[in-house]
Scaffold this motif. Structure first.
Motif, PDB file in Angstrom:
ATOM      1  N   GLY A  11     -12.743 -58.879  65.268  1.00 24.74           N
ATOM      2  CA  GLY A  11     -13.446 -58.865  63.988  1.00 24.74           C
ATOM      3  C   GLY A  11     -13.809 -60.219  63.427  1.00 24.74           C
ATOM      4  N   ASN A  12     -13.198 -61.282  63.960  1.00 29.39           N
ATOM      5  CA  ASN A  12     -13.406 -62.649  63.509  1.00 29.39           C
ATOM      6  C   ASN A  12     -13.032 -62.834  62.030  1.00 29.39           C
ATOM      7  N   ILE A  13     -11.961 -62.140  61.619  1.00 29.63           N
ATOM      8  CA  ILE A  13     -11.471 -62.318  60.245  1.00 29.63           C
ATOM      9  C   ILE A  13      -9.977 -62.640  60.180  1.00 29.63           C
ATOM     10  N   CYS A  14      -9.257 -62.501  61.294  1.00 31.76           N
ATOM     11  CA  CYS A  14      -7.808 -62.771  61.276  1.00 31.76           C
ATOM     12  C   CYS A  14      -7.415 -63.809  62.317  1.00 31.76           C
ATOM     13  N   ARG A  15      -7.270 -63.362  63.548  1.00 27.42           N
ATOM     14  CA  ARG A  15      -6.704 -64.223  64.591  1.00 27.42           C
ATOM     15  C   ARG A  15      -7.586 -65.414  64.948  1.00 27.42           C
ATOM     16  N   SER A  16      -8.833 -65.156  65.262  1.00 27.71           N
ATOM     17  CA  SER A  16      -9.672 -66.274  65.709  1.00 27.71           C
ATOM     18  C   SER A  16      -9.948 -67.297  64.604  1.00 27.71           C
ATOM     19  N   PRO A  17     -10.139 -66.882  63.339  1.00 29.45           N
ATOM     20  CA  PRO A  17     -10.299 -67.912  62.307  1.00 29.45           C
ATOM     21  C   PRO A  17      -9.040 -68.766  62.128  1.00 29.45           C
ATOM     22  N   MET A  18      -7.872 -68.123  62.173  1.00 26.23           N
ATOM     23  CA  MET A  18      -6.641 -68.899  62.038  1.00 26.23           C
ATOM     24  C   MET A  18      -6.511 -69.891  63.186  1.00 26.23           C
ATOM     25  N   ALA A  19      -6.791 -69.447  64.391  1.00 25.64           N
ATOM     26  CA  ALA A  19      -6.717 -70.335  65.554  1.00 25.64           C
ATOM     27  C   ALA A  19      -7.763 -71.444  65.453  1.00 25.64           C
ATOM     28  N   ALA A  43     -17.659 -58.349  65.285  1.00 26.48           N
ATOM     29  CA  ALA A  43     -17.413 -59.096  64.049  1.00 26.48           C
ATOM     30  C   ALA A  43     -17.824 -58.341  62.796  1.00 26.48           C
ATOM     31  N   LEU A  44     -17.069 -58.570  61.754  1.00 27.92           N
ATOM     32  CA  LEU A  44     -17.406 -58.085  60.415  1.00 27.92           C
ATOM     33  C   LEU A  44     -18.259 -59.184  59.785  1.00 27.92           C
ATOM     34  N   VAL A  45     -19.495 -59.260  60.241  1.00 34.38           N
ATOM     35  CA  VAL A  45     -20.396 -60.374  59.942  1.00 34.38           C
ATOM     36  C   VAL A  45     -20.441 -60.694  58.456  1.00 34.38           C
ATOM     37  N   ASP A  46     -20.293 -61.982  58.157  1.00 35.91           N
ATOM     38  CA  ASP A  46     -20.325 -62.571  56.820  1.00 35.91           C
ATOM     39  C   ASP A  46     -19.116 -62.266  55.949  1.00 35.91           C
ATOM     40  N   HIS A  47     -18.140 -61.532  56.456  1.00 31.13           N
ATOM     41  CA  HIS A  47     -16.907 -61.344  55.699  1.00 31.13           C
ATOM     42  C   HIS A  47     -16.074 -62.610  55.793  1.00 31.13           C
ATOM     43  N   GLY A  48     -15.371 -62.907  54.739  1.00 38.18           N
ATOM     44  CA  GLY A  48     -14.437 -64.022  54.760  1.00 38.18           C
ATOM     45  C   GLY A  48     -13.216 -63.655  55.580  1.00 38.18           C
ATOM     46  N   ALA A  49     -12.369 -64.632  55.803  1.00 35.25           N
ATOM     47  CA  ALA A  49     -11.120 -64.374  56.521  1.00 35.25           C
ATOM     48  C   ALA A  49     -10.251 -63.429  55.697  1.00 35.25           C
ATOM     49  N   ASP A  50      -9.468 -62.649  56.369  1.00 39.31           N
ATOM     50  CA  ASP A  50      -8.532 -61.717  55.739  1.00 39.31           C
ATOM     51  C   ASP A  50      -7.619 -62.468  54.775  1.00 39.31           C
ATOM     52  N   GLU A  51      -7.280 -61.831  53.672  1.00 37.73           N
ATOM     53  CA  GLU A  51      -6.468 -62.495  52.647  1.00 37.73           C
ATOM     54  C   GLU A  51      -5.131 -62.985  53.187  1.00 37.73           C
ATOM     55  N   TYR A  52      -4.523 -62.243  54.111  1.00 37.80           N
ATOM     56  CA  TYR A  52      -3.255 -62.672  54.682  1.00 37.80           C
ATOM     57  C   TYR A  52      -3.445 -63.854  55.621  1.00 37.80           C
ATOM     58  N   ASP A  63      -7.213 -75.114  54.635  1.00 37.62           N
ATOM     59  CA  ASP A  63      -8.099 -74.339  53.765  1.00 37.62           C
ATOM     60  C   ASP A  63      -9.119 -73.581  54.619  1.00 37.62           C
ATOM     61  N   GLY A  64      -8.928 -72.281  54.741  1.00 34.56           N
ATOM     62  CA  GLY A  64      -9.830 -71.448  55.534  1.00 34.56           C
ATOM     63  C   GLY A  64     -10.744 -70.588  54.685  1.00 34.56           C
ATOM     64  N   ALA A  65     -10.835 -70.901  53.404  1.00 33.79           N
ATOM     65  CA  ALA A  65     -11.615 -70.071  52.474  1.00 33.79           C
ATOM     66  C   ALA A  65     -13.108 -70.044  52.793  1.00 33.79           C
ATOM     67  N   ALA A  66     -13.616 -71.067  53.446  1.00 36.69           N
ATOM     68  CA  ALA A  66     -15.051 -71.129  53.739  1.00 36.69           C
ATOM     69  C   ALA A  66     -15.457 -70.275  54.938  1.00 36.69           C
ATOM     70  N   HIS A  67     -14.487 -69.764  55.675  1.00 35.80           N
ATOM     71  CA  HIS A  67     -14.808 -69.007  56.896  1.00 35.80           C
ATOM     72  C   HIS A  67     -15.667 -67.780  56.602  1.00 35.80           C
ATOM     73  N   ARG A  68     -16.644 -67.552  57.459  1.00 38.21           N
ATOM     74  CA  ARG A  68     -17.467 -66.343  57.433  1.00 38.21           C
ATOM     75  C   ARG A  68     -17.554 -65.829  58.861  1.00 38.21           C
ATOM     76  N   ALA A  69     -17.227 -64.566  59.033  1.00 46.28           N
ATOM     77  CA  ALA A  69     -17.222 -63.966  60.371  1.00 46.28           C
ATOM     78  C   ALA A  69     -18.616 -63.950  60.979  1.00 46.28           C
ATOM     79  N   ARG A  70     -18.656 -64.152  62.293  1.00 42.28           N
ATOM     80  CA  ARG A  70     -19.935 -64.062  62.993  1.00 42.28           C
ATOM     81  C   ARG A  70     -19.756 -63.367  64.327  1.00 42.28           C
ATOM     82  N   GLN A  71     -20.819 -62.741  64.744  1.00 33.11           N
ATOM     83  CA  GLN A  71     -20.847 -61.988  65.986  1.00 33.11           C
ATOM     84  C   GLN A  71     -21.043 -62.936  67.167  1.00 33.11           C
TER      85      GLN A  71
END
Length: 94
Positions: A11-19, A43-52, A63-71
């Protein structure tokens, strides 16, 4: 040394953004110029990273707040010299 590293999950909102953010943080800390990015196979395109995920990154000073999921797409795969996946089946999808 790699110039571009891509990290892939679903989904590109949890594991890969953290990594992505953790690896980029470590690379910058060591003065290296490698670019790290992430994408998802579904991917959940344009969603931010999961709150957790944001919470865990924040706890580590990242600071991962700027992340936006992409396919994930073919050109993105071609641009990266190293692609890291979270699960074996994702290698087969690539």
């Amino acid at each position: 040394m790699f110039k571009n590293i891509l990290i892939v999950c679903v989904g590109n909102i949890c594991r890969s953004p953290m990594a992505e953010y953790l690896l980029q943080y470590k690379i910058k800390k060591h003065g290296m110029g490698t670019l790290v990015s992430s994408a998802g196979l579904g991917a959940l395109v344009d969603h931010g990273a999961d709150e957790y995920a944001i919470e865990v990154m924040t706890e580590h000073g990242i600071d991962g707040a700027a992340h936006r999921a992409r396919q994930l797409y073919n050109e993105l795969v071609k641009r990266n010299e190293l692609i890291l996946v979270m699960e074996l089946w994702q290698t087969k999808e690539l």
